[in-house]
Design a protein around this motif. Structure first.
Motif, short mmCIF file in Angstrom:
data_model
loop_
_atom_site.label_atom_id
_atom_site.label_comp_id
_atom_site.label_asym_id
_atom_site.label_seq_id
_atom_site.Cartn_x
_atom_site.Cartn_y
_atom_site.Cartn_z
N ALA A 199 0.83 -1.20 0.00
CA ALA A 199 0.00 0.00 0.00
C ALA A 199 0.87 1.24 0.00
O ALA A 199 1.63 1.47 0.94
CB ALA A 199 -0.89 -0.01 1.25
N LYS A 243 8.43 -0.84 5.45
CA LYS A 243 9.78 -0.79 4.88
C LYS A 243 10.27 -2.22 4.54
O LYS A 243 10.77 -2.46 3.44
CB LYS A 243 10.74 -0.08 5.84
CG LYS A 243 10.36 1.39 6.07
CD LYS A 243 11.30 2.12 6.96
CE LYS A 243 11.27 1.70 8.41
NZ LYS A 243 9.95 1.94 9.09
N SER A 244 10.10 -3.13 5.50
CA SER A 244 10.53 -4.51 5.24
C SER A 244 9.68 -5.12 4.13
O SER A 244 10.17 -5.91 3.30
CB SER A 244 10.39 -5.37 6.49
OG SER A 244 10.98 -4.71 7.57
N THR A 245 8.40 -4.78 4.13
CA THR A 245 7.50 -5.32 3.10
C THR A 245 7.95 -4.83 1.72
O THR A 245 7.93 -5.60 0.75
CB THR A 245 6.06 -4.86 3.39
OG1 THR A 245 5.79 -5.11 4.77
CG2 THR A 245 5.05 -5.60 2.55
N1 LIG Z 1 2.49 -0.07 3.10
C1 LIG Z 1 2.16 -1.31 3.43
N2 LIG Z 1 1.62 -2.13 2.54
C2 LIG Z 1 1.30 -3.38 2.87
N3 LIG Z 1 1.47 -3.91 4.09
C3 LIG Z 1 1.98 -3.14 5.03
C4 LIG Z 1 2.37 -1.81 4.76
N4 LIG Z 1 2.87 -1.27 5.86
C5 LIG Z 1 2.81 -2.22 6.78
N5 LIG Z 1 2.29 -3.34 6.30
C6 LIG Z 1 2.07 -4.60 7.04
O1 LIG Z 1 2.38 -4.29 8.38
C7 LIG Z 1 3.29 -5.20 8.96
C8 LIG Z 1 4.57 -4.48 9.41
O2 LIG Z 1 5.20 -3.90 8.26
P1 LIG Z 1 6.77 -3.83 8.04
O3 LIG Z 1 7.47 -4.80 8.91
O4 LIG Z 1 7.02 -3.93 6.58
O5 LIG Z 1 7.06 -2.35 8.54
P2 LIG Z 1 8.45 -1.65 8.80
O6 LIG Z 1 8.30 -0.26 8.34
O7 LIG Z 1 9.54 -2.45 8.23
O8 LIG Z 1 8.54 -1.68 10.36
P3 LIG Z 1 9.86 -1.53 11.31
O9 LIG Z 1 10.38 -0.15 11.12
O10 LIG Z 1 9.31 -1.75 12.67
O11 LIG Z 1 10.80 -2.59 10.87
C9 LIG Z 1 3.54 -6.25 7.92
O12 LIG Z 1 2.79 -7.39 8.27
C10 LIG Z 1 3.03 -5.69 6.60
O13 LIG Z 1 2.38 -6.66 5.86
#
Ligand SMILES: Nc1ncnc2c1ncn2[C@@H]1O[C@H](COP(=O)(O)OP(=O)(O)OP(=O)(O)O)[C@@H](O)[C@H]1O
Length: 405
Positions: A199, A243-245
């Protein structure tokens, strides 16, 4: 009288036999002579490609590419095939078996491929790879195509073969080992995220996809401008914004392996360099939460003030004796070493606090694209509907989009 006739008979039989032997010897000589003449005027050229390189320790990449190319492009012409379970462990993969001629055509040239195995000459058990059994590919073609085969056909086979290998292989997620003995260990990488399920603002998403596609096809461009074939992305934004996604979606899009570099497990710059050298092309090197890993946040000396800050002095000393992981070691890792290690690598840093990072680390050229991931609701509605999992697993901002409690 009888014995005289008998001796005369034996004599003529011996003479006849001697004549036959002379004839046979002459024939063999003639045959050898003809073979020699034919060979010197032969119109066929052969190239043999061994499975192992000359030092025997490495697999010859050309051999592997040929194997993949023939199995993919010519297996419908083979009568004998071998079957193996593919890396996805779902469908069988078929390979062309040895000792049969496979005909391929290329820009008017006809090429005949043949794979064969040589058994070891001695029965001594040897540990060196390639010494046990030696496999070869041989390609034969008319000598008038010699240049075409060397300059166009074999590079074509290499390129096509590499693509087949990349498409067939299971992608891997590597992590660095703190013990430092083996640098990376890996598991199969299977993550469902794609750009469809991610998203974010659709325009921004498309711009990233375009950027990745241009990078993937950019070998010629990077060669032309004399730059290493690499690209840096900085993903920043609050926790849980994807970010990880995004990294998983990039890997699934490009079909690259991921090297997840845990900096806290890296003792010093020397180890960092070794880790980097061990990575392969077509990969994404990720350092998550770079602001938390090592102190890359401390601002270095102000050049305008003319003096060297204490931080810089300390770092210079640590660089010189290689005892610590320093910012300049990290910068060398991003800039200098890339060129020496072949290309097609993407490096991604993630951070929740972009403002805390030393600007030197993220300046354009090192981190070419800065992507902000945020709780902005633009474009989320559509993609949010495709998000996998129960609503309790959704991050807070998506719960709001879906009206979850
Ligand atoms: N933009 C997005 N689109 C789709 N899914 C999302 C999105 N943002 C978050 N998610 C969902 O939310 C959860 C956490 O996302 P994610 O680990 O990618 O975030 P992050 O920014 O890497 O977090 P952190 O900084 O804590 O590592 C995942 O299960 C993911 O599927």
């Amino acid at each position: 009288m009888v014995s005289k006739d008998l001796w005369a008979g034996v004599g003529s039989a011996l003479a006849f036999l001697a004549g036959l032997i002379t004839l046979a010897v002459n024939q063999v000589r003639i045959k050898l002579f003809i073979n020699k003449i034919t060979a010197s005027f032969s119109s066929t050229v052969q190239i043999t490609i061994p499975e192992y390189t000359a030092n025997r320790f490495e697999r010859n990449e050309l051999f592997t590419a040929i194997e993949a190319y023939i199995s993919d492009h010519c297996s419908d012409r083979a009568r004998k095939l071998k079957g193996e379970l593919g890396s996805d462990e779902q469908k069988p993969h078929l390979f062309v078996d040895d000792e049969q001629e496979i005909i391929d055509t290329f820009e008017g040239a006809t090429l005949c491929w043949y794979a064969y195995t040589e058994q070891p000459r001695s029965s001594v058990v040897v540990q060196t790879p390639g010494d046990e059994e030696r496999r070869f590919y041989r390609v034969a073609f008319h000598r008038s195509f010699r240049d075409k085969v060397k300059d166009s056909y074999l590079p074509h086979v290499l390129g096509e073969g590499r693509t087949v290998i990349a498409n067939n292989r299971q992608r891997r997620l590597f992590t660095n080992n703190p013990d430092g003995e083996t640098y990376w260990s890996h598991v199969a990488f299977q993550h469902p995220a794609t750009f469809d399920t991610l998203a974010m603002d659709p325009m921004e998403k498309q711009a990233i996809i375009n950027d990745l596609n241009a990078f993937r096809k950019g070998k010629h461009y990077y060669d032309k401008v004399g730059k290493a074939w690499k690209r840096g992305y900085l993903l920043f934004g609050p926790p849980g914004t994807g970010k990880s996604t995004m990294i998983a979606a990039i890997s699934n899009h490009l079909e690259y392996d991921i090297y997840d570099l845990e900096l806290t497990a890296v003792k010093n710059n020397i180890e960092l360099r070794k880790l980097f050298i061990e990575t392969k092309g077509k990969s994404i090197i990720v350092i998550e939460d770079i602001d938390c890993s090592v102190d890359f946040t401390g601002k270095r000396g102000d050049k305008k003030s003319g003096g060297e800050s204490d931080n810089m002095k300390k770092e210079r000393k640590q660089d010189a004796d290689g005892t610590k992981l320093t910012l300049s070691g990290m910068l060398n890792f991003i800039d200098g070493l890339w060129s020496a290690c072949g290309g097609e690598r993407i490096i991604i840093f993630t951070t929740n606090h972009k403002d805390k990072l030393d600007p030197a680390l993220i300046r354009p050229g090192r981190m070419d694209k800065h992507i902000e991931m945020s709780y902005s609701l633009r474009g989320l509605q559509g993609a949010g509907q495709q998000l996998p999992g129960h609503h309790h697993q959704r991050p807070p901002f998506l719960r709001a989009v879906h009206g979850d409690r």
